[in-house]
Design a protein around this motif. Structure first.
Motif, mmCIF file in Angstrom:
data_model
loop_
_atom_site.group_PDB
_atom_site.id
_atom_site.type_symbol
_atom_site.label_atom_id
_atom_site.label_comp_id
_atom_site.label_asym_id
_atom_site.label_seq_id
_atom_site.Cartn_x
_atom_site.Cartn_y
_atom_site.Cartn_z
ATOM 1 N N ASN A 27 0.822 -1.203 0.000
ATOM 2 C CA ASN A 27 0.000 0.000 0.000
ATOM 3 C C ASN A 27 0.858 1.255 0.000
ATOM 4 O O ASN A 27 0.510 2.272 -0.585
ATOM 5 C CB ASN A 27 -0.925 0.011 1.220
ATOM 6 C CG ASN A 27 -2.080 -0.969 1.068
ATOM 7 O OD1 ASN A 27 -2.375 -1.414 -0.028
ATOM 8 N ND2 ASN A 27 -2.709 -1.293 2.176
ATOM 9 N N GLU A 28 1.986 1.163 0.681
ATOM 10 C CA GLU A 28 2.867 2.320 0.763
ATOM 11 C C GLU A 28 3.381 2.718 -0.619
ATOM 12 O O GLU A 28 3.634 3.885 -0.896
ATOM 13 C CB GLU A 28 4.038 1.998 1.693
ATOM 14 C CG GLU A 28 5.004 3.147 1.908
ATOM 15 C CD GLU A 28 6.204 2.719 2.712
ATOM 16 O OE1 GLU A 28 7.268 3.301 2.507
ATOM 17 O OE2 GLU A 28 6.057 1.799 3.530
ATOM 18 N N ARG A 29 3.517 1.744 -1.523
ATOM 19 C CA ARG A 29 4.050 2.041 -2.846
ATOM 20 C C ARG A 29 3.111 2.925 -3.663
ATOM 21 O O ARG A 29 3.543 3.604 -4.577
ATOM 22 C CB ARG A 29 4.313 0.727 -3.593
ATOM 23 C CG ARG A 29 5.404 -0.125 -2.940
ATOM 24 C CD ARG A 29 5.518 -1.457 -3.639
ATOM 25 N NE ARG A 29 6.421 -2.351 -2.917
ATOM 26 C CZ ARG A 29 6.325 -3.671 -2.935
ATOM 27 N NH1 ARG A 29 5.361 -4.243 -3.637
ATOM 28 N NH2 ARG A 29 7.168 -4.410 -2.252
ATOM 29 N N VAL A 33 3.237 10.849 -2.835
ATOM 30 C CA VAL A 33 4.560 11.261 -2.362
ATOM 31 C C VAL A 33 4.454 12.265 -1.221
ATOM 32 O O VAL A 33 5.321 12.344 -0.352
ATOM 33 C CB VAL A 33 5.365 11.861 -3.537
ATOM 34 C CG1 VAL A 33 6.697 12.405 -3.040
ATOM 35 C CG2 VAL A 33 5.594 10.802 -4.606
ATOM 36 N N SER A 34 3.381 13.065 -1.170
ATOM 37 C CA SER A 34 3.241 14.114 -0.167
ATOM 38 C C SER A 34 3.049 13.562 1.245
ATOM 39 O O SER A 34 3.253 14.284 2.222
ATOM 40 C CB SER A 34 2.061 15.015 -0.516
ATOM 41 O OG SER A 34 0.860 14.262 -0.557
ATOM 42 N N VAL A 35 2.636 12.290 1.384
ATOM 43 C CA VAL A 35 2.385 11.729 2.705
ATOM 44 C C VAL A 35 3.677 11.718 3.528
ATOM 45 O O VAL A 35 4.685 11.165 3.116
ATOM 46 C CB VAL A 35 1.809 10.304 2.597
ATOM 47 C CG1 VAL A 35 1.791 9.641 3.969
ATOM 48 C CG2 VAL A 35 0.410 10.341 2.015
ATOM 49 N N GLY A 36 3.621 12.347 4.692
ATOM 50 C CA GLY A 36 4.774 12.354 5.591
ATOM 51 C C GLY A 36 5.837 13.370 5.252
ATOM 52 O O GLY A 36 6.901 13.376 5.877
ATOM 53 N N THR A 37 5.585 14.264 4.293
ATOM 54 C CA THR A 37 6.603 15.253 3.926
ATOM 55 C C THR A 37 6.355 16.628 4.545
ATOM 56 O O THR A 37 7.234 17.476 4.513
ATOM 57 C CB THR A 37 6.678 15.405 2.399
ATOM 58 O OG1 THR A 37 5.404 15.869 1.924
ATOM 59 C CG2 THR A 37 7.007 14.073 1.740
ATOM 60 N N ALA A 38 5.165 16.879 5.094
ATOM 61 C CA ALA A 38 4.863 18.182 5.695
ATOM 62 C C ALA A 38 5.691 18.393 6.960
ATOM 63 O O ALA A 38 5.972 17.442 7.693
ATOM 64 C CB ALA A 38 3.375 18.278 6.014
ATOM 65 N N ARG A 39 6.087 19.663 7.229
ATOM 66 C CA ARG A 39 6.878 19.990 8.410
ATOM 67 C C ARG A 39 6.295 21.237 9.075
ATOM 68 O O ARG A 39 5.634 22.060 8.432
ATOM 69 C CB ARG A 39 8.345 20.251 8.046
ATOM 70 C CG ARG A 39 9.054 19.073 7.402
ATOM 71 C CD ARG A 39 9.248 17.919 8.380
ATOM 72 N NE ARG A 39 9.985 16.825 7.771
ATOM 73 C CZ ARG A 39 9.436 15.823 7.094
ATOM 74 N NH1 ARG A 39 8.114 15.781 6.924
ATOM 75 N NH2 ARG A 39 10.180 14.869 6.582
ATOM 76 N N PRO A 67 8.728 7.985 4.672
ATOM 77 C CA PRO A 67 7.301 7.912 5.025
ATOM 78 C C PRO A 67 6.829 6.479 5.178
ATOM 79 O O PRO A 67 7.245 5.588 4.437
ATOM 80 C CB PRO A 67 6.623 8.615 3.844
ATOM 81 C CG PRO A 67 7.658 9.554 3.312
ATOM 82 C CD PRO A 67 8.964 8.826 3.481
ATOM 83 N N GLN A 68 5.950 6.267 6.153
ATOM 84 C CA GLN A 68 5.471 4.922 6.473
ATOM 85 C C GLN A 68 3.973 4.768 6.254
ATOM 86 O O GLN A 68 3.337 3.911 6.847
ATOM 87 C CB GLN A 68 5.826 4.583 7.922
ATOM 88 C CG GLN A 68 7.315 4.570 8.218
ATOM 89 C CD GLN A 68 8.040 3.446 7.492
ATOM 90 O OE1 GLN A 68 7.667 2.279 7.607
ATOM 91 N NE2 GLN A 68 9.077 3.794 6.740
ATOM 92 N N GLY A 69 3.391 5.629 5.415
ATOM 93 C CA GLY A 69 1.978 5.491 5.107
ATOM 94 C C GLY A 69 1.083 6.211 6.100
ATOM 95 O O GLY A 69 1.542 6.958 6.955
ATOM 96 N N ALA A 70 -0.235 5.967 5.967
ATOM 97 C CA ALA A 70 -1.213 6.686 6.775
ATOM 98 C C ALA A 70 -2.228 5.767 7.435
ATOM 99 O O ALA A 70 -3.203 6.231 8.011
ATOM 100 C CB ALA A 70 -1.945 7.706 5.895
ATOM 101 N N MET A 478 7.009 5.300 14.987
ATOM 102 C CA MET A 478 6.111 4.341 15.610
ATOM 103 C C MET A 478 5.496 3.421 14.561
ATOM 104 O O MET A 478 5.377 2.212 14.756
ATOM 105 C CB MET A 478 5.010 5.054 16.390
ATOM 106 C CG MET A 478 5.467 5.692 17.682
ATOM 107 S SD MET A 478 6.263 7.272 17.387
ATOM 108 C CE MET A 478 6.275 7.957 19.047
ATOM 109 N N ARG A 479 5.087 4.015 13.433
ATOM 110 C CA ARG A 479 4.546 3.200 12.354
ATOM 111 C C ARG A 479 5.562 2.153 11.897
ATOM 112 O O ARG A 479 5.240 0.982 11.679
ATOM 113 C CB ARG A 479 4.168 4.090 11.167
ATOM 114 C CG ARG A 479 3.001 5.026 11.438
ATOM 115 C CD ARG A 479 2.701 5.888 10.198
ATOM 116 N NE ARG A 479 1.525 6.713 10.440
ATOM 117 C CZ ARG A 479 0.283 6.300 10.317
ATOM 118 N NH1 ARG A 479 0.040 5.050 9.938
ATOM 119 N NH2 ARG A 479 -0.726 7.112 10.554
ATOM 120 N N MET A 480 6.804 2.593 11.747
ATOM 121 C CA MET A 480 7.839 1.664 11.303
ATOM 122 C C MET A 480 8.059 0.556 12.322
ATOM 123 O O MET A 480 8.236 -0.613 11.969
ATOM 124 C CB MET A 480 9.142 2.410 11.045
ATOM 125 C CG MET A 480 10.263 1.511 10.543
ATOM 126 S SD MET A 480 11.770 2.421 10.222
ATOM 127 C CE MET A 480 12.823 1.096 9.636
#
Length: 505
Positions: A27-29, A33-39, A67-70, A478-480
């Motif tokens: 699913n992560e694939r 790309v924007s998932v997990g990139t916000a700061r 990023p490890q998905g949502a 934590m996801r990882m």
């Protein structure tokens, strides 16, 4: 074992299909790309490092995001007995864990009993100076050979008197005439676990053929051996506390800065909580890192002056922690000053006075920031050169409890007179960190965290929400970790069924 209700992702099928953990990876694939990139707004940790008043260790410049998905994490992973049994069988018996320190094993016969999940090991110094770890179970009827740390000449079963020497050889068996199948066989030695030593710590792994420690912990070893050597420190504090929460609930509470705004509001004026950095190195999956910058304000607050930031830091570190600075200790801070550089100099002066340690060449980041590495599953050393902390977590007797260790590693005095290592203190469920001697003001912060944990554990049992919604960056580690846990469980189940695991860990 209850796998169907507790896995990370879609429901698993034991044979003939990919596991749900693998499905999560797939699913992560297709995740944007924007998932997990916000700061967060404001300066990043790398911005702090670029403005440091000293040369910054190369390791701090080595950062990486993955990023490890949502996907929500099933909350049953924290409360389900079946999932805890899977962890006990396949996670804790196949990973490298810190069992003790070398200073605890100075002489032959010195030993530490390391209990984790359903397993127990005797970690000891042999007569020739080697360190070995024996399974703490008599080969007769399973009695624990040792229940306490100490020093002995041999390991004797208290039930029937079978005895092994410090090398694990069976040397005495009462009525040996009745046990020829034992006494005359080469496998009468105590079974051993793998042992590795690094930076004064002793690690153990109960797997039959474990991944070598130096590859398992490669990023940790690379960074600490180059920039954060702990061999010049001594153990100034060590306490273990039983905590009323799952080990992952407790561990995750110390793995992000997101909780500071609600749990530790007293430090917001000098803590860049939301600007923290979280690193995952895909080529070193067992090692991650969290950096929380100090000496700079939280982005949650209106802009503060350098004077206000320094005053808040001083009130917390040397004052009452309630906005009061001891008389004569307040300093004037220019409006154009970098408060991180100011408080770092104050820290250098304090460490010189307290430990006779010269830290004049150390970077501000090394002195101030919470640089917390994590070696999966449950060993977390700080990388600072001041009073670095080391955390360890282990599961409790039920999914609702765990054990947390806190060790403070202080720099050795320049005089060369190294203090004796601090003794081990044990706190029960009903005791607070305030009852640990010499923990100091850290106890206040830890108790704030402890106040949350039983509420988390209780809330996870509510029927109102089925999953845990981790942040996509601040809680990505934590996801990882949950995906890593799945990998070990799947590998163990596949090996048990005579197949190869899909995941190389």
């Amino acid at each position: 074992h209850g796998r169907r209700s507790v896995r990370f992702g879609s429901p698993p099928v034991r044979r003939g299909r990919k596991t749900d953990a693998m499905t999560a990876t797939e699913n992560e694939r297709v995740t944007p790309v924007s998932v997990g990139t916000a700061r967060s707004s404001g300066p990043s940790v790398q911005d702090f490092l670029a403005a440091d008043s000293r040369s910054v260790p190369e390791s701090l410049l080595d950062h990486s995001s993955a990023p490890q998905g949502a996907t929500d994490i099933p909350k049953s992973r924290y409360i389900d007995t079946g999932f805890a049994e899977l962890e006990n069988e396949y996670l804790w018996t196949n990973t490298w864990q810190m069992a003790c320190m070398e200073v605890d094993l100075q002489n032959p016969g010195d030993h530490v009993v390391y209990d984790v999940a359903d397993e127990s090991l005797i970690v000891t110094r042999t007569k020739d100076g080697a360190i070995k770890a024996f399974h703490n179970s008599c080969l007769h009827r399973g009695t624990k050979l040792r229940t306490d740390d100490g020093r002995v000449a041999s390991f004797r079963c208290p039930f029937h008197g079978w005895k092994w020497d410090l090398d694990g050889n069976l040397v005495e068996l009462p009525a040996q005439w009745d046990f020829p199948q034992v006494w005359e066989q080469p496998d009468s030695c105590l079974p051993e676990a793998a042992v590795a030593t690094w930076q004064g710590f002793v690690f153990v792994n109960m797997a039959d053929n474990p991944q070598p420690f130096d590859t398992y912990a490669d990023k940790l070893i690379e960074h600490f051996d180059r920039d954060f050597d702990m061999t010049g420190r001594h153990r100034a504090f060590w306490a273990t506390k039983e905590v009323p929460a799952n080990w992952k609930v407790c561990m995750e509470a110390f793995g992000e800065g997101y909780h500071v705004i609600a749990t530790h509001p007293q430090i917001l004026e000098f803590t860049a909580d939301e600007n923290s950095e979280y690193s995952i190195w895909p080529d070193s999956p067992h090692v991650t890192r969290f950096i929380n910058g100090f000496g700079s304000q939280s982005p949650h607050l209106a802009e503060l002056t350098p004077q206000q930031v320094v005053d808040a830091y001083m009130a917390f570190s040397v004052g009452s922690g309630k906005g009061e600075i001891p008389e004569g200790m307040r300093i004037d801070v220019p409006d154009d000053a970098n408060p991180r550089a100011v408080v770092a100099d104050l820290f250098r002066q304090a460490m010189r006075a307290r430990f006779d340690a010269d830290l004049s060449d150390r970077a501000d980041a090394e002195l101030l920031d919470a640089v917390l590495y994590h070696l999966f599953p449950a060993f977390a050393p700080w990388a600072g050169v001041g009073q670095s902390l080391v955390y360890r977590w282990r599961p409790g007797p039920t999914p609702d409890t765990c054990f947390m260790d806190v060790i403070r590693m202080a720099p050795n005095p320049d005089s060369g007179e190294i203090p004796d290592p601090a003794p081990h203190q044990v706190l029960t469920l009903d005791q607070s960190w305030h009852e640990a001697e010499a923990m100091g003001q850290l106890a206040d912060v830890f108790q704030q965290d402890m106040g949350n944990l039983p509420k988390v554990q209780a809330g996870l049992k509510s029927k109102g929400k089925r999953g845990v919604s981790f942040g996509l960056y601040q809680e990505t580690r934590m996801r990882m970790h949950h995906r890593m846990i799945d990998g070990y469980i799947d590998a163990g189940l596949d090996a048990r069924q005579g197949t190869n695991s899909w995941l190389t860990v």
